[in-house]
Design a protein around this motif. Structure first.
Motif, short mmCIF file in Angstrom:
data_model
loop_
_atom_site.label_atom_id
_atom_site.label_comp_id
_atom_site.label_asym_id
_atom_site.label_seq_id
_atom_site.Cartn_x
_atom_site.Cartn_y
_atom_site.Cartn_z
N ASP A 8 0.83 -1.21 0.00
CA ASP A 8 0.00 0.00 0.00
C ASP A 8 0.86 1.26 0.00
O ASP A 8 0.58 2.23 -0.71
N GLN A 9 1.95 1.24 0.80
CA GLN A 9 2.84 2.39 0.85
C GLN A 9 3.53 2.63 -0.49
O GLN A 9 3.71 3.77 -0.93
N THR A 10 3.90 1.53 -1.14
CA THR A 10 4.56 1.65 -2.45
C THR A 10 3.60 2.23 -3.49
O THR A 10 3.97 3.11 -4.28
N LEU A 11 2.35 1.72 -3.48
CA LEU A 11 1.36 2.24 -4.41
C LEU A 11 1.07 3.71 -4.15
O LEU A 11 0.91 4.51 -5.08
N LEU A 12 1.02 4.09 -2.87
CA LEU A 12 0.78 5.48 -2.52
C LEU A 12 1.95 6.36 -2.98
O LEU A 12 1.75 7.47 -3.49
N LEU A 13 3.16 5.84 -2.82
CA LEU A 13 4.34 6.59 -3.26
C LEU A 13 4.32 6.80 -4.77
O LEU A 13 4.61 7.90 -5.26
N LEU A 14 3.96 5.77 -5.50
CA LEU A 14 3.85 5.90 -6.95
C LEU A 14 2.79 6.92 -7.34
O LEU A 14 2.99 7.72 -8.27
N LYS A 15 1.68 6.90 -6.64
CA LYS A 15 0.61 7.85 -6.93
C LYS A 15 1.07 9.28 -6.66
O LYS A 15 0.80 10.20 -7.44
N GLN A 16 1.78 9.46 -5.55
CA GLN A 16 2.26 10.79 -5.21
C GLN A 16 3.27 11.31 -6.24
O GLN A 16 3.25 12.50 -6.59
N THR A 17 4.14 10.44 -6.71
CA THR A 17 5.11 10.88 -7.72
C THR A 17 4.42 11.26 -9.01
O THR A 17 4.86 12.20 -9.71
N GLN A 18 3.33 10.58 -9.35
CA GLN A 18 2.58 10.92 -10.56
C GLN A 18 1.81 12.23 -10.37
O GLN A 18 1.80 13.09 -11.26
N GLU A 19 1.17 12.39 -9.21
CA GLU A 19 0.40 13.60 -8.96
C GLU A 19 1.30 14.84 -8.93
O GLU A 19 0.90 15.91 -9.40
N ASN A 20 2.48 14.69 -8.39
CA ASN A 20 3.41 15.82 -8.30
C ASN A 20 4.27 15.99 -9.54
O ASN A 20 5.14 16.87 -9.57
N ASN A 21 4.03 15.14 -10.56
CA ASN A 21 4.83 15.21 -11.80
C ASN A 21 6.33 15.21 -11.48
O ASN A 21 7.08 16.05 -11.96
N ILE A 266 9.01 10.36 0.36
CA ILE A 266 8.95 9.37 1.43
C ILE A 266 8.79 10.05 2.78
O ILE A 266 7.98 9.63 3.62
N ASN A 267 9.54 11.13 2.98
CA ASN A 267 9.40 11.87 4.23
C ASN A 267 8.01 12.47 4.37
O ASN A 267 7.42 12.46 5.45
N ALA A 268 7.49 13.02 3.26
CA ALA A 268 6.16 13.64 3.29
C ALA A 268 5.08 12.62 3.63
O ALA A 268 4.10 12.94 4.31
N MET A 269 5.25 11.39 3.14
CA MET A 269 4.27 10.34 3.44
C MET A 269 4.30 9.94 4.91
O MET A 269 3.28 9.59 5.49
N ARG A 270 5.49 9.99 5.50
CA ARG A 270 5.63 9.55 6.89
C ARG A 270 5.16 10.62 7.88
O ARG A 270 4.75 10.29 9.00
N ILE A 271 5.24 11.88 7.50
CA ILE A 271 4.91 12.96 8.42
C ILE A 271 3.40 13.12 8.52
O ILE A 271 2.72 13.33 7.52
N GLU A 272 2.90 13.03 9.72
CA GLU A 272 1.46 13.22 9.93
C GLU A 272 1.14 14.70 9.96
O GLU A 272 1.83 15.47 10.65
N PRO A 273 0.10 15.16 9.24
CA PRO A 273 -0.28 16.57 9.30
C PRO A 273 -0.61 16.99 10.72
O PRO A 273 -1.26 16.27 11.46
#
Length: 296
Positions: A8-21, A266-273
Motif C-alpha cells: 500500500d505504501q509503495t502504491l501510494l508513493l507511486l501515486k504521489q510521484t505521478q500527482e506531483n509530476n 517518502i518523508n512527506a508520506m511519513r509525516i502526519e499533518p
C-alpha cells in the motif's frame, strides 16, 4: 500484514510521484543544476583557495571518479583545471568579488530545489523575494562548504590513519572511513535541504532522516550503476556527437534530482499533518484531491 502495508505504501508513493509530476519537476531541477555547475565550481575554488592550494582540488575530485560517469568527471576535471590555472592575482580578485557573483549564479539550482520541495510537501510559497534568496544563498554556500569538508577529509583521513596504523591496515581503514564520511556528509546535506529549503512548516530533523538515508544510498548506487553503464554500454558520443558529455551530465543530474525528490516524497508520506501546518498545505491538498480523486 507487513507485506500488505508495504504494498500500500509503495502504491501510494507511486501515486504521489505521478500527482506531483516528479519526473518533469526533476528534469527542471537538473536543467538549473547544469546551469549552476560552473558558477558553483568557481565559488568552490575561490573559497577553497582561502585556506589551501586551489590546484589540489583537481586531484581530490579524482577520488570521486568511481561514482561519477566518465563524461561528468571529465567536464568537472577540465573546468577545475581551467579555473585553477588562473594566476594568483585573478584568484584574489575572485575572492573579493567573484565569490558573491558565483554564489548568485549557482543559486538558481537551489531555488529550483526549493520550488520542487514545495511541490512535494504541498507548501505554498509565503516567503518574499528577499527571504527566498537569503535562504537559498545560505544553503548554496553551506552546500559548497560541505563539499570542501569532504575534500579535506579525503586528504586528512589517509594521513591520520597512516600515522596510527600499519600500511596494510591503513589502506583498508582509509577506504572504509572515507566512504562512511562521504555518505555521512551526503546524508547531512540532504537533511539540511529537506529541513530548510522548502517553505514552512519546519519539521523535526528526525522526520527527514529516513528519506535522507534512503536517497543517499539510492543516489550513490545509481551513480555507480550509471557510470558502469555509460563506460561499457552507452553510445552517447555516437548518438549526440560533441554534445554527448552534456547529455550524460544532464541525465546524471536528472537521476540525482529524481532520487532526491523521491526521498522527500517518502518523508512527506511519513509525516502526519499537524495543527502547525501552513494554510497553504490544506488548500493545496484539497485542490489536489479534487483533481486527483481517490479511486474506490
Amino acid at each position: 500484514m507487513n507485506i500488505v502495508k508495504a504494498k500500500d505504501q509503495t502504491l501510494l508513493l507511486l501515486k504521489q510521484t505521478q500527482e506531483n509530476n516528479l519526473s518533469l519537476v526533476s528534469a527542471g531541477v537538473a536543467f538549473y543544476g547544469f546551469l549552476s555547475i560552473f558558477p558553483s565550481l568557481a565559488a568552490l575554488i575561490s573559497l577553497y583557495g582561502l585556506i589551501f592550494d586551489p590546484a589540489n582540488v583537481v586531484e581530490q575530485v579524482n577520488a570521486l571518479a568511481g561514482i561519477l560517469p566518465p563524461e561528468v568527471h571529465s567536464i568537472l576535471q577540465q573546468r577545475l583545471s581551467d579555473i585553477t590555472t588562473t594566476d594568483a592575482q585573478s584568484l584574489k580578485a575572485g575572492v573579493i568579488f567573484g565569490i558573491l557573483l558565483s554564489l548568485w549564479s549557482a543559486n538558481r539550482a537551489m531555488k529550483a530545489f526549493s520550488e520542487a520541495l514545495n511541490i512535494v510537501f504541498s507548501n505554498r510559497e509565503q516567503r518574499n523575494f528577499i527571504q527566498v534568496n537569503l535562504v537559498t544563498l545560505a544553503l548554496t554556500l553551506a552546500s559548497i562548504v560541505v563539499f570542501i569538508i569532504g575534500m579535506i577529509a579525503i586528504v586528512g583521513v589517509p594521513i591520520v590513519v597512516s600515522y596510527l596504523l600499519s600500511q596494510s591496515w591503513a589502506q583498508i581503514i582509509t577506504g572504509v572511513l572515507s566512504w562512511l564520511l562521504f555518505v555521512g556528509l551526503v546524508v547531512g546535506l540532504f537533511l539540511m535541504l529537506y529541513r530548510f529549503a522548502p517553505a514552512s512548516p519546519r519539521y523535526e530533523w528526525r522526520e527527514h532522516l529516513p528519506g535522507s538515508i534512503l536517497a543517499t544510498v539510492l543516489f550513490l548506487s545509481a551513480s555507480v550503476a550509471f557510470s558502469f553503464y555509460v563506460s561499457n554500454f552507452g553510445d552517447y558520443d555516437e548518438q549526440y556527437g560533441a554534445l554527448g558529455a552534456v547529455v550524460v551530465t544532464l541525465f546524471w543530474l536528472y537521476i540525482g534530482a529524481f532520487i532526491f525528490l523521491l526521498g522527500a516524497e517518502i518523508n512527506a508520506m511519513r509525516i502526519e499533518p499537524s495543527d502547525d501546518l501552513s494554510p497553504g498545505y490544506y488548500a493545496e491538498k484539497q485542490q489536489r484531491e479534487s483533481i486527483f480523486p481517490s479511486r474506490p
